[in-house]
Design a protein around this motif. Structure first.
Motif, short mmCIF file in Angstrom:
data_model
loop_
_atom_site.label_atom_id
_atom_site.label_comp_id
_atom_site.label_asym_id
_atom_site.label_seq_id
_atom_site.Cartn_x
_atom_site.Cartn_y
_atom_site.Cartn_z
N VAL A 148 0.72 -1.10 -0.07
CA VAL A 148 -0.02 0.05 -0.03
C VAL A 148 0.83 1.20 -0.25
CG1 VAL A 148 -1.74 1.17 1.45
CG2 VAL A 148 -1.91 -1.04 1.18
N ILE A 149 1.83 1.29 0.86
CA ILE A 149 2.78 2.39 1.15
C ILE A 149 3.46 2.70 -0.15
CG2 ILE A 149 4.65 3.38 2.24
CD1 ILE A 149 3.47 1.87 4.86
N SER A 150 4.08 1.66 -0.81
CA SER A 150 4.91 1.64 -1.87
C SER A 150 3.97 2.28 -3.13
CB SER A 150 5.45 0.52 -2.55
OG SER A 150 6.42 0.06 -1.67
N LEU A 151 2.74 1.80 -3.18
CA LEU A 151 1.95 2.16 -4.38
C LEU A 151 1.45 3.60 -4.13
CD1 LEU A 151 -0.42 -0.79 -5.01
CD2 LEU A 151 1.01 0.27 -6.51
N HIS A 152 1.21 4.10 -2.96
CA HIS A 152 0.71 5.71 -2.65
C HIS A 152 2.03 6.48 -3.17
CE1 HIS A 152 -3.15 5.71 -0.44
NE2 HIS A 152 -2.85 4.65 -0.62
N GLN A 153 3.25 5.99 -2.52
CA GLN A 153 4.50 6.84 -2.92
C GLN A 153 4.62 6.94 -4.28
OE1 GLN A 153 8.17 7.00 -0.61
NE2 GLN A 153 9.06 5.70 -2.18
N PRO A 170 6.94 -10.73 -13.40
CA PRO A 170 8.02 -11.89 -12.88
C PRO A 170 8.18 -11.55 -11.40
CG PRO A 170 9.50 -10.42 -13.84
CD PRO A 170 7.99 -9.81 -13.95
N TYR A 171 7.52 -10.42 -10.67
CA TYR A 171 7.78 -10.10 -9.10
C TYR A 171 6.75 -10.69 -8.46
CZ TYR A 171 11.38 -7.25 -11.34
OH TYR A 171 12.44 -6.76 -12.55
N LYS A 172 7.04 -10.62 -7.12
CA LYS A 172 6.03 -11.26 -5.87
C LYS A 172 4.97 -10.53 -5.71
CE LYS A 172 6.34 -13.14 -1.30
NZ LYS A 172 5.42 -12.13 -0.94
N ASP A 173 5.03 -9.11 -5.57
CA ASP A 173 4.22 -7.95 -5.12
C ASP A 173 4.26 -6.91 -5.72
OD1 ASP A 173 6.27 -7.01 -3.66
OD2 ASP A 173 5.89 -8.27 -1.89
N PRO A 174 3.38 -5.92 -5.51
CA PRO A 174 3.56 -4.59 -5.91
C PRO A 174 4.74 -3.72 -5.53
CG PRO A 174 1.19 -5.02 -5.24
CD PRO A 174 1.92 -6.04 -4.80
N ASP A 175 5.15 -3.81 -4.15
CA ASP A 175 6.34 -3.40 -3.85
C ASP A 175 7.48 -3.66 -4.73
OD1 ASP A 175 7.76 -1.93 -2.03
OD2 ASP A 175 8.34 -3.43 -0.96
#
Length: 591
Positions: A266-271, A335-340
């Motif tokens: 969540v925080i990475s997406l907001h940033q 190919p990545y695990k998550d949104p971060d």
């Protein structure tokens, strides 16, 4: 009620609805009303109407409506009392002290105390992060790409390695052991005595939609277990009815939410600029979450982890969201695990492209299902098609089912007619349909009748609000006691009283209801969607039929509840039945 109707009405009258809503929505005057883009659903042409004369608003697109209190409650996600306080402050109205029962006062005081403690704890954790003790925790966050601005915006903090640090801090502030325990900030056992719930963890304050700290999540520093720890359920924290990041996402005004699994996602997406991201709080998505989401958006994109657990979580979430009336799409993080990880490696633009390529929730579920079959063999294909057909048969609406049959037929290169026949066969074999029509159960008929009757009563109330001449016609046959639910009956009684005084004011009627759910339901009563009646004869016919339907239901309900010895009541019912019979022979004329 917490406040008298007089003070509530004073606040409402001093907050002109056009002026208040203009602070949120760009309005343009057309005739006697003002129009703008609805803030409660996504639209391109204005269907959101605000009436200065009626002091009410209504959206012809999504059906949202009410008075100035309703608008603030819906837009800001406030309770009635919170909306009242905000508007009172805006208008310069001084509110008297609220009158509580002893029990309600004790509960309200406890709730406020727990909120105060959580706020203090959040500030304490933040100060620890910025101090010498939190250097390694601060470095952990910056190494993960978070800026100081983001850390401050989300109030991130650190609970240091001393296991009674926060406990001592709160005791010094005057809080008792029992209160600190009720806030979920300490644990107690025979071996360790009293110790902090969180220690040696990066702290993520969890806020409700109104920016109040209601709990915490903590990520351990080092190899301790569990890796992530959440606050327990408390008077102010229910993890199945709150979402991390909602306090910021709800103001993004985007038509959809991005639903993640973790706080850092969540925080990475907001940033990265995706300020409509939220996450469930260490639990699978629930019906409570879906209901909360529905207040703000009707579409979501699931950005769960790309591993097996994330896939299963997405598959579980899709039907829950659909049940709440929310359409779901699934974004793949490969190919990545998550949104971060995705954002760090490929950036915001690539993530935006993934949003554009998101898979429809149902089609995604078929893609996962396909992996279980050998699609290179006739047997494998046949088994897959039959399982897909069983799932297609679960769509109740024919037009929706046919659209999905078309989409599946195109995606998997099978003839539309062949797949449609297979769906019909699957429905019959699984018991979801039968080759011949079956009579509906008595319960289903009663439920349908009840729903139809409530709709008829709502239509009458809407007509009476809209047209004074119609009220004069309706009141000849219908009285407040003919409305069979307590809420409708109360509204009708208040409306009839207003007509007696010659001051019809539906916005004022709504002041009588301070319970949030009742307030919203009353708002809907005044804006019931009625099919278009083009001619005068159609209007007269519809009015007559609706009056008769409501009156007959009232007589039927009263008959069931009549005491055998109540001769006077029986005589009244007989008179009412004769009146209905006479009405059926009459022609109702609308001027």
């Amino acid at each position: 009620m917490y406040y008298s109707e007089d003070i509530v009405e004073e606040v409402r009258m001093k907050n002109d609805i056009v002026d208040v809503i203009s602070g949120y929505v760009k309005l343009q005057k057309k005739g006697s009303s003002y129009f703008g883009l609805c803030p409660f659903h996504s639209e391109k042409s204005p269907s959101f109407s605000v009436s200065r004369d009626k002091q009410m608003y209504y959206c012809f697109g999504c059906g949202a409506g009410g008075n100035v209190f309703t608008f603030i409650m819906e837009y800001e996600n406030y309770s009635f009392v919170e909306a009242l306080k905000m508007l009172a402050e805006r208008a310069g109205v001084e509110l008297p002290e609220m009158e509580y029962s002893k029990e309600a006062k004790e509960k309200a005081n406890l709730k406020n105390t727990l909120l105060e403690m959580n706020k203090l704890a959040a500030r304490y954790f933040y100060s620890q992060l910025k101090g010498k003790n939190g250097e390694h925790a601060y470095r952990y966050l910056t190494d993960r790409g978070l800026t100081d601005t983001t850390i401050t915006q989300f109030g991130l903090g650190y609970s240091n390695k001393y296991s009674d640090d926060l406990y001592k801090f709160l005791r010094e502030k005057g809080y008792s052991d029992d209160l600190i325990r009720q806030a979920g900030l300490i644990n107690t056992d025979e071996k360790h005595g009293i110790y902090d719930k969180f220690w040696n963890r990066v702290m993520f304050p969890i806020m409700d939609a109104n920016n109040r700290v209601i709990g915490f999540g903590g990520r351990v520093m080092g190899d301790g277990k569990p890796k992530y720890l959440n606050s327990p359920e408390t008077l102010i924290f229910d993890k199945s009815r709150n979402l991390y990041g909602l306090h910021r996402a709800r103001t993004s005004r985007k038509p959809y939410f991005l639903i993640c699994e973790g706080y850092m996602d969540v925080i990475s997406l907001h940033q990265a600029g995706f300020t409509n991201a939220v996450a469930s709080l260490g639990t699978a998505l629930t019906a409570g979450h879906a209901s909360l989401i529905k207040r703000y958006v009707s579409e979501v994109y699931l950005t769960y982890d790309s591993d097996e657990a994330g896939t299963k979580a997405a598959l579980r979430a899709v039907p829950i969201l659909k049940e709440a009336g929310i359409s779901a799409k699934v974004i793949r993080m490969d190919p990545y695990k998550d949104p971060d990880e995705f954002i760090k490696n490929l950036g915001a633009e690539a993530f935006e492209q993934r949003i554009g390529k998101a898979r429809n929730g149902f089609m995604f579920s078929l893609e996962i299902l396909e992996r279980q079959y050998d699609m290179h063999t006739p047997e494998g294909k046949t088994e897959f098609y039959y399982e897909a057909a069983k799932r297609l048969a679960q769509f109740e609406e024919e037009i929706e089912r046919n659209n999905y049959i078309d989409a599946v037929a195109e995606a998997y290169h099978i003839g539309y007619d062949s797949l449609r026949k297979l769906v019909a066969k699957a429905a019959v074999q699984s018991g979801m349909a039968s080759p011949v029509a079956r009579p509906r159960t008595t319960h289903a008929k009663e439920q349908q009748k009840e729903d139809g009757m409530l709709q008829s009563q709502k239509i009458l109330l809407t007509w009476m609000i809209e047209d004074e001449s119609l009220f004069g016609m309706i009141r000849k046959y219908i009285m407040p006691e003919d409305f069979t639910t307590e809420l409708y009956r109360t509204v009708a009684l208040l409306l009839y009283e207003q007509y007696e005084k010659g001051e019809v004011n539906p916005a004022k009627i709504m002041n009588h209801f301070t319970d949030e759910e009742e307030h919203r339901e009353v708002a809907a009563l005044f804006h019931t969607k009625i099919r278009e009646l083009t001619t005068k004869s159609e209007q007269e016919k519809a009015l007559k039929e609706t009056i008769i339907r409501v009156k007959e239901n009232s007589i039927e309900t009263a008959t069931r509840n009549l005491e055998p010895t109540d001769i006077v009541g029986l005589q009244r019912l007989m008179e009412s039945k004769r009146a209905v019979q006479d009405l059926q022979k009459l022609h109702i004329s609308i001027n």
